[in-house]
Design an enzyme around this catalytic site. Structure first.
Site, PDB file in Angstrom:
ATOM      1  N   ARG A   8       0.883  -1.329   0.086  1.00  0.00           N
ATOM      2  CA  ARG A   8       0.109  -0.057  -0.078  1.00  0.00           C
ATOM      3  C   ARG A   8       0.896   1.524   0.064  1.00  0.00           C
ATOM      4  O   ARG A   8       1.873   1.264   0.613  1.00  0.00           O
ATOM      5  CB  ARG A   8      -0.846   0.120   1.361  1.00  0.00           C
ATOM      6  CG  ARG A   8      -1.926   1.391   1.366  1.00  0.00           C
ATOM      7  CD  ARG A   8      -2.477   1.260   2.632  1.00  0.00           C
ATOM      8  NE  ARG A   8      -1.533   1.625   3.828  1.00  0.00           N
ATOM      9  CZ  ARG A   8      -0.892   2.819   3.725  1.00  0.00           C
ATOM     10  NH1 ARG A   8      -1.385   3.900   3.282  1.00  0.00           N
ATOM     11  NH2 ARG A   8      -0.059   3.271   4.961  1.00  0.00           N
ATOM     12  N   ALA A   9       0.580   2.250  -0.746  1.00  0.00           N
ATOM     13  CA  ALA A   9       0.849   3.734  -0.587  1.00  0.00           C
ATOM     14  C   ALA A   9      -0.268   4.743  -0.506  1.00  0.00           C
ATOM     15  O   ALA A   9      -1.304   4.314  -0.940  1.00  0.00           O
ATOM     16  CB  ALA A   9       1.759   3.789  -1.863  1.00  0.00           C
ATOM     17  N   SER A  10       0.128   5.693   0.272  1.00  0.00           N
ATOM     18  CA  SER A  10      -1.104   6.776   0.581  1.00  0.00           C
ATOM     19  C   SER A  10      -1.509   7.140  -0.980  1.00  0.00           C
ATOM     20  O   SER A  10      -2.824   7.541  -0.799  1.00  0.00           O
ATOM     21  CB  SER A  10      -0.447   7.914   1.381  1.00  0.00           C
ATOM     22  OG  SER A  10      -0.281   7.008   2.637  1.00  0.00           O
ATOM     23  N   THR A  11      -0.751   7.823  -1.705  1.00  0.00           N
ATOM     24  CA  THR A  11      -1.179   8.587  -2.781  1.00  0.00           C
ATOM     25  C   THR A  11      -0.826   7.806  -4.298  1.00  0.00           C
ATOM     26  O   THR A  11       0.056   6.998  -4.341  1.00  0.00           O
ATOM     27  CB  THR A  11      -0.563   9.924  -2.966  1.00  0.00           C
ATOM     28  OG1 THR A  11       0.682   9.895  -3.315  1.00  0.00           O
ATOM     29  CG2 THR A  11      -0.866  10.660  -1.604  1.00  0.00           C
ATOM     30  N   GLN A  14       2.948   7.966  -5.371  1.00  0.00           N
ATOM     31  CA  GLN A  14       3.642   7.049  -4.737  1.00  0.00           C
ATOM     32  C   GLN A  14       3.457   5.748  -5.298  1.00  0.00           C
ATOM     33  O   GLN A  14       2.550   5.194  -5.783  1.00  0.00           O
ATOM     34  CB  GLN A  14       3.687   7.009  -3.163  1.00  0.00           C
ATOM     35  CG  GLN A  14       3.635   8.396  -2.587  1.00  0.00           C
ATOM     36  CD  GLN A  14       3.142   8.317  -0.975  1.00  0.00           C
ATOM     37  OE1 GLN A  14       2.131   7.601  -0.836  1.00  0.00           O
ATOM     38  NE2 GLN A  14       4.035   9.004  -0.054  1.00  0.00           N
TER      39      GLN A  14
END
Length: 207
Positions: A8-11, A14
């Site tokens: 997972r990445a936030s945006t 990324q």
């Protein structure tokens, strides 16, 4: 026992797959076979994570949920973390995080007594790391707000620059009559952005 890896990445800017090699190496060194990968760009502070819940839906009792760090799994507040942890417990999934050594010992434990002891230790460590991840999230948000407030007071805050090229495409889609759901799926924009651009179109037509 199957291993399912979660990245997972936030945006969207990324790289959510950044840690894939590290997870694969970890699995290879311990003889774990990664059955499937689940990758998404969503905030860890939200439960709205389709890939994580698809992973849990695919899991069978005893399967391993492999993550790089606990904060990839959760930056949730206490209430939402309790909900996610209850879902993981109900599915009898074992969380293994590279930053939590006891988690692999649990997945690889033998007798019932050792398994129960490690399960208790692992649960406490997960709770602690999830709480730390949430505090780090809140601290960063607070510092960000402080920075914005100072920039505003100094008269130098300009906000996030507009993605003019993307917004032109969205405006064209709105004008062509495409549904908001289709536009969100195609562009990844927020509904608030759609609302703002729709108002811009209406204002231009009234002018």
């Amino acid at each position: 026992m199957l291993t399912r890896a979660y990245l997972r990445a936030s945006t969207k800017e990324q790289d959510a797959s950044r840690a894939r090699n590290d997870l694969q190496s970890f699995a290879d060194e311990r003889g774990l076979k990664v059955a499937s990968w689940y990758v998404e760009n969503e905030s860890g502070a939200s439960l709205a994570r389709p890939e994580l819940f698809r992973l849990l839906s695919d899991c069978h009792p005893g399967d391993v949920l492999l993550v790089e760090q606990v904060d990839r799994l959760s930056r949730l507040n206490a209430e939402d973390w309790a909900k996610l942890k209850a879902e993981i417990t109900a599915k009898r999934v074992r969380v293994v995080a590279l930053d939590l050594p006891t988690s692999y010992q649990l997945a690889n434990s033998g007798d019932d007594f050792t398994s129960r002891m490690l399960d208790a230790i692992n649960g406490m460590m997960l709770d602690m790391l999830a709480a730390i991840a949430r505090k780090d999230y809140e601290d960063r948000r607070r510092r960000q707000r402080q920075g914005i407030d100072k920039a505003k007071s100094d008269g130098v805050y300009r906000g996030r620059p507009e993605d003019a090229k993307r917004n032109e495409a969205i405006i064209a889609m709105l004008k062509s009559g495409q549904s908001w759901n289709n536009i969100v799926s195609a562009t990844g924009c927020s509904r608030s952005t759609l609302s703002r651009l729709a108002k811009r179109i209406a204002s231009a037509q009234e002018a």
